[in-house]
Design a protein around this motif. Structure first.
Motif, PDB file in Angstrom:
ATOM      1  N   UNK A  10       2.993  20.969   0.273  1.00 24.49           N
ATOM      2  CA  UNK A  10       2.410  20.516   1.545  1.00 24.49           C
ATOM      3  C   UNK A  10       3.508  20.034   2.489  1.00 24.49           C
ATOM      4  N   UNK A  11       4.728  19.909   1.970  1.00 21.07           N
ATOM      5  CA  UNK A  11       5.816  19.381   2.785  1.00 21.07           C
ATOM      6  C   UNK A  11       5.826  17.873   2.700  1.00 21.07           C
ATOM      7  N   UNK A  12       4.672  17.318   2.481  1.00 24.49           N
ATOM      8  CA  UNK A  12       4.501  15.912   2.113  1.00 24.49           C
ATOM      9  C   UNK A  12       5.076  14.885   3.040  1.00 24.49           C
ATOM     10  N   UNK A  13       4.499  14.734   4.242  1.00 22.42           N
ATOM     11  CA  UNK A  13       4.921  13.630   5.095  1.00 22.42           C
ATOM     12  C   UNK A  13       4.382  12.318   4.561  1.00 22.42           C
ATOM     13  N   UNK A  18       0.876  -1.175   0.000  1.00 15.78           N
ATOM     14  CA  UNK A  18       0.000   0.000   0.000  1.00 15.78           C
ATOM     15  C   UNK A  18       0.913   1.224   0.000  1.00 15.78           C
ATOM     16  N   UNK A  19       0.996   1.938  -1.101  1.00 18.33           N
ATOM     17  CA  UNK A  19       1.912   3.089  -1.151  1.00 18.33           C
ATOM     18  C   UNK A  19       1.533   4.179  -0.159  1.00 18.33           C
ATOM     19  N   UNK A  20       2.558   4.825   0.313  1.00 21.31           N
ATOM     20  CA  UNK A  20       2.453   5.971   1.207  1.00 21.31           C
ATOM     21  C   UNK A  20       2.762   7.171   0.305  1.00 21.31           C
ATOM     22  N   UNK A  21       1.820   8.083   0.109  1.00 22.20           N
ATOM     23  CA  UNK A  21       2.035   9.108  -0.917  1.00 22.20           C
ATOM     24  C   UNK A  21       1.798  10.517  -0.371  1.00 22.20           C
ATOM     25  N   UNK A  22       2.331  11.503  -1.084  1.00 32.52           N
ATOM     26  CA  UNK A  22       2.191  12.897  -0.638  1.00 32.52           C
ATOM     27  C   UNK A  22       0.868  13.477  -1.172  1.00 32.52           C
ATOM     28  N   UNK A  23       0.522  14.656  -0.670  1.00 30.04           N
ATOM     29  CA  UNK A  23      -0.703  15.326  -1.119  1.00 30.04           C
ATOM     30  C   UNK A  23      -0.680  15.562  -2.633  1.00 30.04           C
TER      31      UNK A  23
END
Ligand code: SF4
Ligand code: SF4
Length: 212
Positions: free
Chosen positions: A171-174, A57-62
């Motif tokens: 968004x900085x994208x955590x 399950x990919x973890x993705x940025x805004x």
């Protein structure tokens, strides 16, 4: 509308368009560089293989999620896919809800797929000494790529692309797991698209001043 370029044009000048063109350009660069890398080192996935999407399950940025959401709303237009994202809203493990065993690339949003999906199994990783190392994907039972390659420091690695992504994601994208990230963007974009369409259907009706 049938391309990522047209999606970028649609949102140009809106808050949602910020970073979209840069992301599309980064994806184009990755496409070119990973193709060259794979050709040079005889790296290829097994025919019809999509096992990583079943276990991941990919973890993705805004920003990544926004492009996928825009693709779903403006190009794919498949309500069943959105229902599946809703059903899997809290999933943190595979299969990815956008995975399709019966589609050619196995990914329902292939042209807009996130960064990690473009890099997994097609790019080297950086080690602590700054060297690039490629390891065969563990699901590749057909061994269609070398088991391991020790490469020089001049090879672009996965971390380089991740830094580039974070550099353009305001968004900085955590990051967030894919279903939740895309659903949040779907909600925002649906609202924005409705506003844009309302604007277009109600052009400025200010009367033209008459000559006296
Ligand atoms: S990266 Fe591995 S699991 Fe994914 S498609 Fe390629 S060989 Fe299959
Ligand atoms: S977004 Fe597409 S490529 Fe990425 S894990 Fe999901 S199905 Fe696979």
């Amino acid at each position: 509308m049938d391309s990522i370029g047209e999606i970028c044009i649609s949102f140009s000048g809106t808050y949602a368009g910020a970073g979209m063109e840069e992301l599309a350009a980064l994806y184009d660069l990755i496409e070119k560089q990973t193709s060259q890398f794979c050709n040079e080192f005889s790296i290829a996935c097994g025919p019809g293989c999509g096992t990583c999407c079943e276990h991941f399950m990919p973890d993705i940025t805004d920003l990544e999620a926004r492009l996928v959401a825009a693709y779903l709303l403006l190009i794919k237009r498949d309500d069943r896919l959105i229902e599946r994202l809703v059903e899997e809203r809290d999933s943190t493990t595979g299969p990815c809800p956008l995975y399709r065993a019966d589609s050619p690339y196995h990914c329902s949003v292939y042209p807009a797929r996130p960064l990690i999906c473009r890099l997994f199994g097609a790019c080297a990783n950086g080690d602590k000494q700054g060297n690039a190392i490629f390891r065969r994907c563990r699901y590749n039972l057909e061994e269609t790529m070398p088991l391991a390659l020790q490469l020089g420091p001049d090879v672009t690695v996965m971390q380089d692309y991740s830094y580039a992504l974070r550099g353009i994601d305001s968004s900085g994208g955590d990051g967030e797991f894919l279903p939740k990230a895309i659903l949040a963007q779907l909600e925002q974009l649906s609202f924005l698209i409705a506003m844009i369409e309302t604007d277009r259907s109600n052009p400025d009706d200010t009367p033209t001043p008459q000559a006296s």
